[in-house]
Design an enzyme around this catalytic site. Sequence first.
Site, PDB file in Angstrom:
ATOM      1  N   GLY A  81       0.805  -1.217   0.000  1.00  0.00           N
ATOM      2  CA  GLY A  81       0.000   0.000   0.000  1.00  0.00           C
ATOM      3  C   GLY A  81       0.836   1.263   0.000  1.00  0.00           C
ATOM      4  O   GLY A  81       2.010   1.256   0.367  1.00  0.00           O
ATOM      5  N   ARG A 145       0.995  -6.014  -4.946  1.00  0.00           N
ATOM      6  CA  ARG A 145       1.099  -6.912  -3.797  1.00  0.00           C
ATOM      7  C   ARG A 145       1.510  -8.331  -4.187  1.00  0.00           C
ATOM      8  O   ARG A 145       1.259  -9.287  -3.453  1.00  0.00           O
ATOM      9  CB  ARG A 145      -0.236  -6.941  -3.047  1.00  0.00           C
ATOM     10  N   ASP A 176       5.424  -8.189   4.414  1.00  0.00           N
ATOM     11  CA  ASP A 176       5.400  -9.112   3.287  1.00  0.00           C
ATOM     12  C   ASP A 176       6.467  -8.755   2.250  1.00  0.00           C
ATOM     13  O   ASP A 176       7.138  -9.628   1.699  1.00  0.00           O
ATOM     14  CB  ASP A 176       4.023  -9.104   2.611  1.00  0.00           C
ATOM     15  N   LYS A 202       8.636   0.288   4.949  1.00  0.00           N
ATOM     16  CA  LYS A 202       7.562   1.219   4.629  1.00  0.00           C
ATOM     17  C   LYS A 202       6.237   0.611   5.053  1.00  0.00           C
ATOM     18  O   LYS A 202       5.843  -0.444   4.556  1.00  0.00           O
ATOM     19  CB  LYS A 202       7.544   1.495   3.120  1.00  0.00           C
ATOM     20  N   THR A 203       5.558   1.210   6.002  1.00  0.00           N
ATOM     21  CA  THR A 203       4.194   0.798   6.314  1.00  0.00           C
ATOM     22  C   THR A 203       3.567   1.834   7.234  1.00  0.00           C
ATOM     23  O   THR A 203       4.204   2.282   8.185  1.00  0.00           O
ATOM     24  CB  THR A 203       4.124  -0.585   6.985  1.00  0.00           C
ATOM     25  N   ASP A 205       1.185   1.096   9.125  1.00  0.00           N
ATOM     26  CA  ASP A 205       0.726   0.362  10.311  1.00  0.00           C
ATOM     27  C   ASP A 205       1.632   0.586  11.511  1.00  0.00           C
ATOM     28  O   ASP A 205       1.179   0.527  12.646  1.00  0.00           O
ATOM     29  CB  ASP A 205       0.659  -1.138  10.012  1.00  0.00           C
TER      30      ASP A 205
END
Length: 264
Positions: A81, A145, A176, A202-203, A205
């Site tokens: 994302g 993805r 992932d 990179k996230t 979350d």
Amino acid sequence: MSELSPLHAARLHEMPRIPYLLQSLSEVVIEPRQVPSTSADAERLKALLPSFYGQPQIYLKRGAKKGEFPPLRIGVVLSGGQAPGGHNVIAGLCDGVKSLNPKSHLFGFTGGPSGVVDNHLIEITDDLLAHYRNVGGFDLIGSGRTKIESEAQLAEALKTCTQHDLDGLVIVGGDDSNTNAAILADYFKKHGCKTCVIGVPKTIDGDLKGEFIEISFGHDTACRVYSEMIGNLMRDAMSARKYWHFIKLMGRSASHIALECALQ
């Protein structure tokens, strides 16, 4: 560039702060240290990544300025994302490799990891990159993805990197995506490929965090934006009194966004 808005033009001329260590890449020294401890999953990791399990941790430090560097050929992939900062990772790579040697080349694989498997890439030139510095989104090369895990996918990725004579492949993504990076690195080493694989955390979350990663990029920006919106709704709820506001924040079960916004 004349068609750009004044705000967009101002963004392009903003220079992000660079850590002291990375301000002069020609002075960076690589120093191997201890092998990390993985006692909890040692056998599982050894089986999954046999070609480089047990390698020492690598530390970087400033040293004496080195001589000339050969031109580098680097590929970059945006995976998973979107998160604020993706374009600046690409800009940093471009500036960095060309500071070592102006004849270096940076290539972007389009559509995420599938671009590596399917051999879809573009060269990222200074003129192309000029429109994306300090701008959000992942639209310069797109994202995806795809999980690179089958033998056929790994073989195609190896073929792509060998064909383009890549010195490095930078995968920008979350858990992932960095698993992809680790599996690719092991496969490349097993088959004698010179391409070094690097994962960039990179996230939004915020779940890629530990001793060596203070925070993944994207998390702080997302939390700040959401916290401002939540504060506005709280003020509206106190003012209007006849409305209920239900707020659902993005992020998976591992996300730390809701907790961070609650604390802010």
